[in-house]
Design a protein around this motif. Structure first.
Motif, PDB file in Angstrom:
ATOM      1  N   SER A 182      -4.200  -5.732   6.943  1.00  7.58           N
ATOM      2  CA  SER A 182      -5.009  -6.966   6.971  1.00  7.58           C
ATOM      3  C   SER A 182      -4.431  -8.064   6.084  1.00  7.58           C
ATOM      4  CB  SER A 182      -6.429  -6.628   6.526  1.00  7.58           C
ATOM      5  OG  SER A 182      -6.443  -6.162   5.189  1.00  7.58           O
ATOM      6  N   CYS A 242       0.047  -0.586  -6.672  1.00  7.50           N
ATOM      7  CA  CYS A 242      -1.244  -0.207  -6.087  1.00  7.50           C
ATOM      8  C   CYS A 242      -1.406   1.294  -6.265  1.00  7.50           C
ATOM      9  CB  CYS A 242      -1.309  -0.595  -4.604  1.00  7.50           C
ATOM     10  SG  CYS A 242       0.138  -0.065  -3.666  1.00  7.50           S
ATOM     11  N   HIS A 261     -10.611   8.025   6.311  1.00 13.51           N
ATOM     12  CA  HIS A 261      -9.962   7.325   5.198  1.00 13.51           C
ATOM     13  C   HIS A 261      -8.544   6.911   5.580  1.00 13.51           C
ATOM     14  CE1 HIS A 261      -8.497   6.289   1.234  1.00 13.51           C
ATOM     15  NE2 HIS A 261      -7.533   7.182   1.364  1.00 13.51           N
ATOM     16  N   SER A 281      -8.727   3.898   7.803  1.00 13.43           N
ATOM     17  CA  SER A 281      -9.125   2.730   7.006  1.00 13.43           C
ATOM     18  C   SER A 281      -7.980   2.239   6.137  1.00 13.43           C
ATOM     19  CB  SER A 281     -10.328   3.071   6.122  1.00 13.43           C
ATOM     20  OG  SER A 281     -11.445   3.409   6.900  1.00 13.43           O
ATOM     21  N   PHE A 282      -7.216   3.189   5.589  1.00 15.10           N
ATOM     22  CA  PHE A 282      -6.064   2.824   4.766  1.00 15.10           C
ATOM     23  C   PHE A 282      -5.100   1.928   5.535  1.00 15.10           C
ATOM     24  CE2 PHE A 282      -1.622   3.526   3.724  1.00 15.10           C
ATOM     25  CZ  PHE A 282      -1.582   3.272   2.372  1.00 15.10           C
ATOM     26  N   ALA A 331       0.862  -1.190   0.000  1.00 15.18           N
ATOM     27  CA  ALA A 331       0.000   0.000   0.000  1.00 15.18           C
ATOM     28  C   ALA A 331       0.895   1.236   0.000  1.00 15.18           C
ATOM     29  CB  ALA A 331      -0.916   0.007   1.218  1.00 15.18           C
ATOM     30  N   LYS A 353      -5.685   0.153   8.333  1.00 17.45           N
ATOM     31  CA  LYS A 353      -6.304  -1.123   8.717  1.00 17.45           C
ATOM     32  C   LYS A 353      -6.318  -2.095   7.555  1.00 17.45           C
ATOM     33  CE  LYS A 353      -9.219   1.001  12.281  1.00 17.45           C
ATOM     34  NZ  LYS A 353     -10.597   1.420  12.632  1.00 17.45           N
ATOM     35  N   GLU A 354      -6.673  -1.599   6.362  1.00 18.75           N
ATOM     36  CA  GLU A 354      -6.727  -2.458   5.182  1.00 18.75           C
ATOM     37  C   GLU A 354      -5.333  -2.905   4.750  1.00 18.75           C
ATOM     38  OE1 GLU A 354      -8.849  -0.324   2.209  1.00 18.75           O
ATOM     39  OE2 GLU A 354     -10.687  -0.157   3.419  1.00 18.75           O
ATOM     40  N   ALA A 355      -4.356  -2.005   4.861  1.00 20.84           N
ATOM     41  CA  ALA A 355      -2.986  -2.347   4.466  1.00 20.84           C
ATOM     42  C   ALA A 355      -2.408  -3.418   5.381  1.00 20.84           C
ATOM     43  CB  ALA A 355      -2.113  -1.095   4.512  1.00 20.84           C
TER      44      ALA A 355
END
Length: 398
Positions: free
Chosen positions: A398, A212, A388, A391-392, A192, A394-396
């Motif tokens: 996961s 990405c 955002h 969230s960035f 990310a 957390k998603e990166a």
């Protein structure tokens, strides 16, 4: 528990913004359940600074290169500094020494870090020490004209691990073909990528093939809630309304502007003096203070009636605490590096680019009068980008 190593501008820092963004990123990631450390990493620039030439050596080099004008200019500047510094030397050296000790104590006690110091010759020793590697925040990707990429800031020594860029700054107008080629190679296995400025995001999207899509996120200080910063800074309040000034540059014009505002609003100035070095324009300006910890720094902004600053993090904490504030020029905006861009982006998120004050004194005062009459801040866009940003991450991860 996943181990995380962060490469940021932490090493040997006695800069409020640099330390507070490192603290905030760590604290937020710890709340997500990660075991986090900052890497004591020094770049070639840090190494050069540690062995930098003395002023006398610079004068000699310019003289022998027959650059007589530059040699004379540096000589006069040195003489003036010696005369002024001699007059204020004892108090200046003592007070700034106390401040630097406070910053080092904070750095060592509040930010988990590696015990060893690494550079590009030995940083590969860390490749198996973490599950996730992060680079950011702050000016870690500011290349200027350099065509070499610091190994730690681009994580080129890491393979088959999660690699994430969080709020890495690249406020530049353009990239050379050689820089593009090296950046593409460095980023090819990142999970990310995010940057702090829109300019950096657009620069990568336009020029560099990445695995990405680069995204814009906020500086880590915005990852913590206002209450967390409130608790961090303590609860003491000032009985007297004041203007807090925090200047990293030495502009006499910016201090004159602040003095005019002080007079028109009938408030004293509390000035955090000699921040980057001995600064002659701080002599006699406002009520000078130097012995300020990171907690004190945040509290001074929180309790101020008005903040006037040329610093990104001075502006950031003013936004966090919803203060009346104004940002003045520190950089001229010329050249490839656009260091004002990070502040302009932030002001745009609250719909108040008019808080960026520059030009001649008369122009600055006109802009101030205009901006002062508009006390509306639009925090809805800022809150969206904060969410955002979280969230960035957390998603990166996961």
């Amino acid at each position: 528990m996943n181990n995380v190593l962060i490469f940021t501008t932490y090493y040997n820092s006695v800069n409020y913004g640099g330390l507070l963004q490192a603290y905030a990123l760590q604290k937020y990631l710890v709340t997500l359940g990660y075991n986090v450390k900052d890497v004591c990493y020094k770049t070639e620039y840090n190494i050069i600074q540690e062995r930098k030439y003395s002023t006398i050596e610079k004068i000699k080099m310019n003289y022998y290169d027959q650059n007589i004008y530059e040699a004379i200019r540096i000589t006069f500047k040195l003489a003036k500094r010696i005369i002024l510094k001699k007059k204020y030397e004892t108090e200046y050296l003592h007070n700034c020494g106390v401040r630097n000790n406070l910053l080092r104590q904070f750095r060592n006690s509040s930010i988990a870090h590696t015990q060893d110091v690494y550079d590009d010759t030995n940083v590969q020793q860390l490749k198996d020490e973490a599950d996730i590697f992060i680079v950011g925040s702050d000016l870690v990707w500011l290349l200027g004209n350099s065509e070499s990429l610091p190994t730690g800031y681009w994580l080129t020594f890491v393979h088959n691990k999660k690699k994430i860029a969080y709020a890495a700054s690249m406020p530049m107008k353009s990239l050379s073909q050689n820089q593009i080629k090296k950046i593409e190679s460095a980023l090819m296995d990142f999970r990310a990528i995010s940057l702090r400025e829109r300019m950096g995001v657009d620069l990568l999207k336009k020029n560099v093939s990445t695995p990405c899509t680069p995204q814009q996120v906020l500086d880590p200080v915005f990852l913590l809630e206002v209450k967390e910063w409130d608790d961090f800074s303590g609860n003491s309040e000032s009985n007297i309304p004041y203007i807090f000034t925090y200047f990293l540059g030495d502009s006499k014009k910016n201090r004159k502007f602040a003095a005019r505002i002080s007079k028109s609003r009938n408030m004293e100035i509390i000035n955090l003096a000699h921040v980057s070095r001995f600064c002659e324009t701080d002599i006699g300006f406002g009520k000078s203070i130097t012995e300020v910890s990171p907690q004190d720094f945040v509290r001074l902004i929180k309790n101020a009636e008005i903040v006037i600053t040329d610093s990104f993090h001075g502006a950031a904490f003013s936004v966090i605490f919803k203060k009346e504030f104004y940002v003045v020029d520190r950089f001229d905006g010329k050249g490839n590096n656009q260091l004002n861009e990070r502040i302009i982006n932030l002001l745009g998120l609250i719909g108040r680019r008019d808080l960026y004050i520059n030009g001649k004194i008369s122009e600055m005062l006109t802009q101030y009068n205009y901006a002062q009459n508009d006390d509306k801040y639009n925090y809805s866009d800022l809150l969206k980008v904060i969410e955002h940003s979280k969230s960035f991450l957390k998603e990166a991860f996961s």
